[in-house]
Design a protein around this motif. Structure first.
Motif, PDB file in Angstrom:
ATOM      1  N   TRP A  15     -28.386  -1.229  44.517  1.00 44.91           N
ATOM      2  CA  TRP A  15     -27.884  -1.309  45.892  1.00 44.91           C
ATOM      3  C   TRP A  15     -27.498  -2.739  46.243  1.00 44.91           C
ATOM      4  O   TRP A  15     -26.535  -2.976  46.972  1.00 44.91           O
ATOM      5  CB  TRP A  15     -28.923  -0.764  46.865  1.00 44.91           C
ATOM      6  N   GLU A  67     -28.214  -1.408  54.445  1.00 44.69           N
ATOM      7  CA  GLU A  67     -27.538  -0.302  53.771  1.00 44.69           C
ATOM      8  C   GLU A  67     -26.185  -0.775  53.224  1.00 44.69           C
ATOM      9  O   GLU A  67     -25.341  -1.300  53.963  1.00 44.69           O
ATOM     10  CB  GLU A  67     -27.339   0.917  54.672  1.00 44.69           C
ATOM     11  N   SER A  68     -25.993  -0.575  51.946  1.00 42.26           N
ATOM     12  CA  SER A  68     -24.796  -1.088  51.266  1.00 42.26           C
ATOM     13  C   SER A  68     -23.502  -0.623  51.907  1.00 42.26           C
ATOM     14  O   SER A  68     -22.570  -1.409  52.107  1.00 42.26           O
ATOM     15  CB  SER A  68     -24.823  -0.676  49.790  1.00 42.26           C
ATOM     16  N   ILE A  69     -23.415   0.656  52.240  1.00 41.26           N
ATOM     17  CA  ILE A  69     -22.170   1.189  52.786  1.00 41.26           C
ATOM     18  C   ILE A  69     -21.879   0.575  54.151  1.00 41.26           C
ATOM     19  O   ILE A  69     -20.724   0.279  54.476  1.00 41.26           O
ATOM     20  CB  ILE A  69     -22.222   2.733  52.863  1.00 41.26           C
ATOM     21  N   THR A 100     -19.063   7.212  50.372  1.00 44.67           N
ATOM     22  CA  THR A 100     -20.170   7.803  51.120  1.00 44.67           C
ATOM     23  C   THR A 100     -20.895   8.849  50.294  1.00 44.67           C
ATOM     24  O   THR A 100     -22.128   8.980  50.366  1.00 44.67           O
ATOM     25  CB  THR A 100     -19.656   8.418  52.432  1.00 44.67           C
ATOM     26  N   HIS A 103     -23.235   7.023  48.200  1.00 45.26           N
ATOM     27  CA  HIS A 103     -24.365   6.513  48.978  1.00 45.26           C
ATOM     28  C   HIS A 103     -25.453   7.575  49.156  1.00 45.26           C
ATOM     29  O   HIS A 103     -26.641   7.257  49.084  1.00 45.26           O
ATOM     30  CB  HIS A 103     -23.876   6.049  50.353  1.00 45.26           C
ATOM     31  N   MET A 165     -19.181   0.425  45.113  1.00 48.02           N
ATOM     32  CA  MET A 165     -20.196   1.471  45.252  1.00 48.02           C
ATOM     33  C   MET A 165     -20.491   2.162  43.930  1.00 48.02           C
ATOM     34  O   MET A 165     -21.630   2.553  43.663  1.00 48.02           O
ATOM     35  CB  MET A 165     -19.750   2.498  46.287  1.00 48.02           C
TER      36      MET A 165
END
Length: 224
Positions: A15, A67-69, A100, A103, A165
């Protein structure tokens, strides 16, 4: 004001890799703060930066993003001149959907094949739910490359947040010698050859801290 990115161990923290890779690839300057995972001090150290108590965390002045996204979306808004997402609307919508899905999905693959950059490339057997994840993953990559990948080696041609991602998954496929189709094989190679990823991996291979949970050969720790 200098952005600060709080990350975990580069060998293991998939992440953390995602926003670090995007920021490095797009030339977004930041200060790196590495907090070693799974140490007695980790909780107190990360709480000083993140209300979620996890890495990664982006600190942008008074804005704290975890959160990465969410970090990638914040960066896209913060730096509209940087093409973190594809410019063409249909491709951008597809890229956001794919990012997404990464994620929140592919749990079996992430569980059974943890990111471990210093492990030699060696195959291992996987349960059926992991095999299913791989099949879905390869379909998604093939769809993106076929519809939007002209003009470059990445999912949407040029490197994007979607590639950031999926980069940790590309390492998993290589580390565990998972059989893939030619489209996926070329994409995995493109990720590994990207200068930003090369820099991350070089640093990862110099680390010494071992996380038992991410060493699938434990108690043996295999290193290239």
């Amino acid at each position: 004001m200098t952005l600060k990115l709080v990350i975990g161990n580069k060998n293991y923290s998939s992440w953390s890799l995602r926003p670090w890779l995007a920021m490095t690839a797009f030339g977004i300057a930041f200060e790196e703060i590495l907090v070693p995972l799974d140490t007695p001090e980790f909780k107190s150290q990360i709480r000083a930066h993140s209300p979620a108590g996890r890495v990664p965390v982006l600190i942008d002045g008074e804005a704290v993003v975890w959160e990465s996204i969410a970090i990638l979306e914040h960066l896209a808004e913060r730096f509209p001149d940087k093409p973190l997402w594809p410019r063409e609307p249909a491709a951008r919508a597809h890229a956001r959907s794919l990012a997404t899905e990464m994620h929140g999905g592919f749990g079996a693959l992430r569980r059974e094949a943890p990111m471990n950059l210093w492990r030699p490339v060696e195959p291992r057997a996987f349960p059926e739910d992991t095999v299913k994840d791989v099949r879905v993953l390869l379909r998604r990559w093939s769809e993106a490359r076929e519809r939007f990948g002209a003009g470059g080696d990445f999912l949407y041609g040029a490197f994007s947040a979607a590639d950031a991602m999926y980069a940790p998954v590309a390492t998993r496929l290589r580390t565990y010698a998972i059989e893939v189709d030619p489209v996926a094989a070329a994409y995995v190679e493109a990720i590994h050859a990207h200068p930003a990823f090369v820099a991350w991996k070089e640093a990862a291979l110099k680390e010494t801290h071992v996380l038992e949970i991410d060493e699938v050969d434990w108690p043996v720790v295999k290193r290239v």
